[in-house]
Design an enzyme around this catalytic site. Structure first.
Site, mmCIF file in Angstrom:
data_model
loop_
_atom_site.group_PDB
_atom_site.id
_atom_site.type_symbol
_atom_site.label_atom_id
_atom_site.label_comp_id
_atom_site.label_asym_id
_atom_site.label_seq_id
_atom_site.Cartn_x
_atom_site.Cartn_y
_atom_site.Cartn_z
ATOM 1 N N CYS A 39 101.744 18.908 -75.713
ATOM 2 C CA CYS A 39 101.630 18.471 -77.100
ATOM 3 C C CYS A 39 102.380 19.427 -78.024
ATOM 4 O O CYS A 39 102.274 20.648 -77.890
ATOM 5 C CB CYS A 39 100.170 18.376 -77.506
ATOM 6 S SG CYS A 39 99.302 17.004 -76.739
ATOM 7 N N ALA A 84 101.420 13.942 -74.749
ATOM 8 C CA ALA A 84 100.458 12.844 -74.747
ATOM 9 C C ALA A 84 100.739 11.939 -75.948
ATOM 10 O O ALA A 84 100.640 12.361 -77.097
ATOM 11 C CB ALA A 84 99.039 13.396 -74.819
ATOM 12 N N TYR A 139 90.199 13.754 -71.556
ATOM 13 C CA TYR A 139 90.500 12.658 -72.466
ATOM 14 C C TYR A 139 89.901 11.358 -71.916
ATOM 15 O O TYR A 139 89.229 11.357 -70.881
ATOM 16 C CB TYR A 139 92.004 12.587 -72.719
ATOM 17 C CG TYR A 139 92.524 13.867 -73.363
ATOM 18 C CD1 TYR A 139 91.937 14.356 -74.527
ATOM 19 C CD2 TYR A 139 93.549 14.611 -72.794
ATOM 20 C CE1 TYR A 139 92.371 15.544 -75.111
ATOM 21 C CE2 TYR A 139 93.989 15.794 -73.370
ATOM 22 C CZ TYR A 139 93.396 16.256 -74.528
ATOM 23 O OH TYR A 139 93.823 17.428 -75.102
ATOM 24 N N ARG A 164 98.533 11.208 -64.297
ATOM 25 C CA ARG A 164 98.051 12.590 -64.305
ATOM 26 C C ARG A 164 96.533 12.563 -64.243
ATOM 27 O O ARG A 164 95.879 11.875 -65.031
ATOM 28 C CB ARG A 164 98.520 13.330 -65.554
ATOM 29 C CG ARG A 164 97.845 14.701 -65.705
ATOM 30 C CD ARG A 164 98.546 15.606 -66.689
ATOM 31 N NE ARG A 164 99.636 16.326 -66.013
ATOM 32 C CZ ARG A 164 100.183 17.460 -66.461
ATOM 33 N NH1 ARG A 164 99.756 18.012 -67.584
ATOM 34 N NH2 ARG A 164 101.172 18.038 -65.808
ATOM 35 N N LEU A 196 101.180 27.334 -63.780
ATOM 36 C CA LEU A 196 101.707 28.691 -63.592
ATOM 37 C C LEU A 196 102.701 28.769 -62.435
ATOM 38 O O LEU A 196 102.636 29.652 -61.589
ATOM 39 C CB LEU A 196 100.567 29.691 -63.402
ATOM 40 C CG LEU A 196 99.651 29.877 -64.625
ATOM 41 C CD1 LEU A 196 98.642 30.983 -64.358
ATOM 42 C CD2 LEU A 196 100.450 30.179 -65.878
#
Length: 355
Positions: free
Chosen positions: A25, A58, A183, A231, A302
């Protein structure tokens, strides 16, 4: 030959390499969720930098599905027109433009991270009442959501399908369904946040129902040649929450609906999560889902070194590596990685004299 720099075919689309810009985002949209020049430069520079797949942040399928009032959307023809210059530029650089379709659920109508305020944005400042599987807010200072009834759930499914069709019209070659990070779709999946007793709550099959309905609707909307990714949060990292074994079952069901790749992230449903953050900490999740569900996966979390990304793909732990913060720090990471791994960096001609 570098495994990281081999093409990846997904239905009618071939990615030039196995590196993707992860959805991140930007909280920089214009009024009503329209992308701006920021998005064209942000996404375009990562395409110039050599990532094979460029995923948007998103992008909300309805206005109330935005995380913040500054999030992008794709719920109108105006959004289609605004996204077209972005997708066109990304494609001219040899990358594949992709959109992440999202609904924030009870995490909607919040301030963007660098705002002085925290929690839910009031109506007077452009906020709105969010929706969710129930009427409980995510945190005490978030806005109280309205529990979706079956009509509202049907509207969510329809909104994802309509947005997917608009995405194709806007020039996106790949669509991703966001069912992670606490979400809306993840809220229905996780027993930590779904306490319904109707056909959309209770056992795992009922909790998976909304996500699978969305996946089927999106596949029907985009046709057979457009790849559909999803996802997921592969684990909640909380006892009694969603687990990687649940994700294996979900991934197999998603594949049966026509989903081509599962993008395995984690967490987001609970502030109590004990997450073992470290280099590549989510890669084992993608590897287990790929191995046990028999579906292509993307690994994220990461991943910073070229050799690390190369090993993930070469060892068959994932088919795609998604880079987030590392590509924020260095848009040209893929081209530098190519040189380090013995592949052809293939810099754009205007930049070639620097190398």
């Amino acid at each position: 030959m570098s495994a990281l720099f081999t093409p990846l075919a997904l239905r009618g689309v071939t990615l030039p390499n196995r590196i993707a810009l992860a959805p991140m985002c930007q909280y920089s949209a214009g009024p009503d969720g329209l992308p701006t020049d920021w998005h064209r430069v942000h996404l375009g520079s990562r395409a110039v930098g050599g990532a094979g797949l460029i995923l948007t942040e998103a992008t909300a399928v309805v206005p109330e599905g935005r995380i913040s009032p500054q999030d992008t959307g794709i719920w109108s023809d105006a959004h289609v027109d605004a996204w077209r210059p972005v997708t066109a530029f990304v494609a001219t650089q040899g990358a594949v433009p992709a959109v992440q379709l999202a609904h924030a659920g009870f995490k909607a109508s919040t301030y963007r991270p660098w705002a002085a305020e925290r929690g839910g944005v009031p109506d007077a400042e452009g906020g709105w009442t969010p929706v969710g599987p129930g009427a409980e807010p995510f945190l005490p200072d978030y806005r109280q959501p309205t529990a979706l009834d079956e009509t509202g759930i049907a509207g969510v499914v329809s909104a994802f399908a309509t947005a997917a069709g608009r995405a194709v019209d806007a020039g996106f070659a790949v669509v991703e369904i966001h069912a992670a990070h606490g979400y809306l779709l993840h809220e229905f999946l996780s027993p930590l946040t779904n306490h319904r007793t109707d056909g959309y709550g209770g056992d795992r099959a009922a909790r998976m129902r909304l996500t699978l309905e969305v996946a089927r609707a999106v596949r029907a909307a985009v046709g057979e040649q457009v790849p559909v990714l999803t996802r997921i949060s592969a684990t909640d990292w909380v006892d009694g929450g969603w687990t990687v074994d649940d994700s294996v079952a979900l991934a197999a069901e998603l594949a049966a609906t026509g989903v081509d790749l599962v993008d395995a992230s984690s967490g987001g449903a609970s502030t109590r999560a004990a997450i073992p953050v470290g280099p590549g900490y989510q890669v084992p999740l993608a590897a287990q889902i790929r191995r046990e569900a028999g579906v292509p996966t993307g690994a994220v979390g990461l991943i910073v070194e070229p050799e690390q990304a190369e090993q993930i793909v070469a060892a068959g732990e994932a088919d795609l590596v998604l880079l987030g913060r590392e590509l924020l720090r260095d848009p040209y990471w893929p081209r530098r990685a190519a040189a380090k791994l013995g592949a052809t960096p293939d810099w754009p001609e205007p930049y070639a004299r620097a190398f």
